[in-house]
Design a protein around this motif. Sequence first.
Motif, PDB file in Angstrom:
ATOM      1  N   TYR A 154     -46.376  32.436 -91.853  1.00  0.00           N
ATOM      2  CA  TYR A 154     -47.645  33.064 -92.222  1.00  0.00           C
ATOM      3  C   TYR A 154     -47.597  34.566 -91.968  1.00  0.00           C
ATOM      4  O   TYR A 154     -48.075  35.362 -92.771  1.00  0.00           O
ATOM      5  CB  TYR A 154     -48.812  32.454 -91.436  1.00  0.00           C
ATOM      6  N   GLN A 155     -47.008  34.960 -90.836  1.00  0.00           N
ATOM      7  CA  GLN A 155     -46.929  36.377 -90.493  1.00  0.00           C
ATOM      8  C   GLN A 155     -46.035  37.130 -91.477  1.00  0.00           C
ATOM      9  O   GLN A 155     -46.350  38.246 -91.875  1.00  0.00           O
ATOM     10  CB  GLN A 155     -46.415  36.548 -89.062  1.00  0.00           C
ATOM     11  N   PHE A 202     -45.500  36.291 -94.594  1.00  0.00           N
ATOM     12  CA  PHE A 202     -46.253  36.386 -95.845  1.00  0.00           C
ATOM     13  C   PHE A 202     -47.262  37.527 -95.772  1.00  0.00           C
ATOM     14  O   PHE A 202     -47.369  38.331 -96.704  1.00  0.00           O
ATOM     15  CB  PHE A 202     -46.953  35.065 -96.146  1.00  0.00           C
ATOM     16  N   ALA A 203     -47.995  37.608 -94.652  1.00  0.00           N
ATOM     17  CA  ALA A 203     -48.992  38.672 -94.497  1.00  0.00           C
ATOM     18  C   ALA A 203     -48.321  40.039 -94.479  1.00  0.00           C
ATOM     19  O   ALA A 203     -48.825  40.999 -95.073  1.00  0.00           O
ATOM     20  CB  ALA A 203     -49.796  38.457 -93.211  1.00  0.00           C
ATOM     21  N   LEU A 204     -47.178  40.125 -93.818  1.00  0.00           N
ATOM     22  CA  LEU A 204     -46.451  41.395 -93.763  1.00  0.00           C
ATOM     23  C   LEU A 204     -45.958  41.806 -95.143  1.00  0.00           C
ATOM     24  O   LEU A 204     -46.084  42.974 -95.534  1.00  0.00           O
ATOM     25  CB  LEU A 204     -45.278  41.287 -92.789  1.00  0.00           C
ATOM     26  N   ASP A 223     -47.234  40.989 -97.980  1.00  0.00           N
ATOM     27  CA  ASP A 223     -48.417  41.367 -98.755  1.00  0.00           C
ATOM     28  C   ASP A 223     -48.860  42.781 -98.390  1.00  0.00           C
ATOM     29  O   ASP A 223     -49.192  43.588 -99.263  1.00  0.00           O
ATOM     30  CB  ASP A 223     -49.541  40.367 -98.505  1.00  0.00           C
ATOM     31  N   ALA A 224     -48.824  43.100 -97.092  1.00  0.00           N
ATOM     32  CA  ALA A 224     -49.207  44.443 -96.646  1.00  0.00           C
ATOM     33  C   ALA A 224     -48.218  45.489 -97.162  1.00  0.00           C
ATOM     34  O   ALA A 224     -48.626  46.586 -97.575  1.00  0.00           O
ATOM     35  CB  ALA A 224     -49.279  44.487 -95.124  1.00  0.00           C
TER      36      ALA A 224
END
Length: 90
Positions: free
Chosen positions: A45-46, A48-50, A52-53
Amino acid sequence: MDVQPNQLESVVLQIGEAVLATTEAVDRLATQVDALAAQVQQQGYQIFALSDAVQTLAENHDSALERLGQLTDTLQRLVAAVEETDRPAG
């Protein structure tokens, strides 16, 4: 003849203890594997979020570069206009 049943009982007891110890070890291992799986999922999840950022940052960077290019063009035209009005009429 009494010796054989005692030996058999001792072997069965040792096998039972070994089975219990193995079961406990497997239970501990399963708990650790579950914890590891949860950590891997959280890291997924982290990541993926990274990503995306980072993608958003790259898009914002491209947009900022485009605006900076427009500003540079505008400033160049402004400088050219000021230079032209400062020239003596001749």
